[in-house]
Design a protein around this motif. Structure first.
Motif, short mmCIF file in Angstrom:
data_model
loop_
_atom_site.label_atom_id
_atom_site.label_comp_id
_atom_site.label_asym_id
_atom_site.label_seq_id
_atom_site.Cartn_x
_atom_site.Cartn_y
_atom_site.Cartn_z
N HIS A 115 -37.36 -30.16 48.96
CA HIS A 115 -37.96 -28.83 49.09
C HIS A 115 -37.58 -27.92 47.92
O HIS A 115 -38.36 -27.06 47.52
CB HIS A 115 -37.59 -28.19 50.43
N ARG A 116 -36.41 -28.14 47.34
CA ARG A 116 -36.02 -27.37 46.16
C ARG A 116 -36.84 -27.79 44.94
O ARG A 116 -37.23 -26.96 44.12
CB ARG A 116 -34.52 -27.52 45.90
N TRP A 117 -37.10 -29.10 44.84
CA TRP A 117 -37.96 -29.60 43.75
C TRP A 117 -39.36 -29.01 43.88
O TRP A 117 -39.96 -28.57 42.89
CB TRP A 117 -38.02 -31.12 43.80
N ALA A 118 -39.89 -28.98 45.10
CA ALA A 118 -41.24 -28.44 45.32
C ALA A 118 -41.30 -26.95 45.03
O ALA A 118 -42.29 -26.44 44.50
CB ALA A 118 -41.68 -28.72 46.75
N TRP A 119 -40.25 -26.22 45.39
CA TRP A 119 -40.21 -24.78 45.16
C TRP A 119 -40.39 -24.45 43.67
O TRP A 119 -41.13 -23.55 43.30
CB TRP A 119 -38.88 -24.23 45.66
N VAL A 120 -39.75 -25.24 42.81
CA VAL A 120 -39.80 -25.00 41.37
C VAL A 120 -41.04 -25.61 40.74
O VAL A 120 -41.74 -24.96 39.96
CB VAL A 120 -38.53 -25.56 40.69
N ASN A 121 -41.34 -26.87 41.07
CA ASN A 121 -42.36 -27.62 40.35
C ASN A 121 -43.77 -27.46 40.92
O ASN A 121 -44.74 -27.67 40.19
CB ASN A 121 -41.99 -29.11 40.33
#
Length: 214
Positions: A115-121
């Motif tokens: 979810h942190r990867w999705a938030w940024v990317n």
């Protein structure tokens, strides 16, 4: 070798007629067909085993992770998502999860929370040091950027405690995020959802969030 008729006779190698007559495996997975030859029950050995063990086809490749390892990160990420959650509005992670249900994803040799990867990317949102990402939908395996919000650790703790209190007092249906289909955080999130057949909403909707008190 000389034949009785004065011509040379040639011995042809034995032909495995069984392999020639075999039909393609009938297994399909995510709208893709298996290209192997069938053995039993019109399935190849891999998919016959999967069907007997799990009752259904679980992958087309013996090692699904290796099969997509060469793809760009965004394509590998998309291959592990499926609609789910309340009204099937979440983007639920189908890959590796920790004991609490949070997604783990490898990118550029680093293991990080999905979810942190999705938030940024995908959401194209900043992620500062010390910032924590909260699931507004209360679904830990959801990685849909518009179902997330960035909070300080103190506010994140407050929200979590309020949700637990509401759950204890009223039950799950009282505190679950019923709207579930907000406006995307970015054009990239919108395009990603459309291309990969995931729920998106251009106009957004009202969101029942837990009020954050400072």
């Amino acid at each position: 070798m000389q034949s009785p008729f004065g011509c040379m006779a040639f011995h042809l190698p034995p032909t495995n007629l069984g392999n020639i007559m075999k039909k393609p495996c009938k297994a399909t997975f995510k709208n893709q067909n298996c290209t192997r030859k069938s053995h039993a029950n019109e399935l190849c050995g891999l998919h016959d085993t999967q069907t007997r063990r799990h009752g259904h086809i679980t992958s087309l490749h013996p090692n699904p992770q290796r099969a997509i390892a060469h793809l760009p990160a965004i394509q590998r990420f998309a291959s592990r998502l499926a609609p789910g959650g309340v009204n099937e509005q979440c983007w639920e992670w189908q890959g590796h999860q920790d004991k609490d249900g949070y997604a783990w994803f490898h990118d550029s040799g680093k293991k990080q929370r999905g979810h942190r990867w999705a938030w940024v990317n995908l959401g194209e949102q900043p992620l500062n040091n010390g910032t924590e990402i909260d699931h507004i939908c209360s679904n830990p395996c959801c990685v849909r950027p518009s179902h997330l919000q960035a909070l300080t650790p103190t506010k994140h703790h407050t929200v979590s405690q309020q949700r637990k209190a509401l759950l204890a007092a009223h039950g799950k249906d009282e505190w679950e995020w019923n709207a579930g289909n907000p406006k995307p955080l970015s054009i990239r999130e919108l395009n990603f959802g459309i291309v990969n057949g995931l729920p998106v909403n251009l106009w957004g909707s009202e969101v029942d969030q837990v009020k954050i008190e400072d």
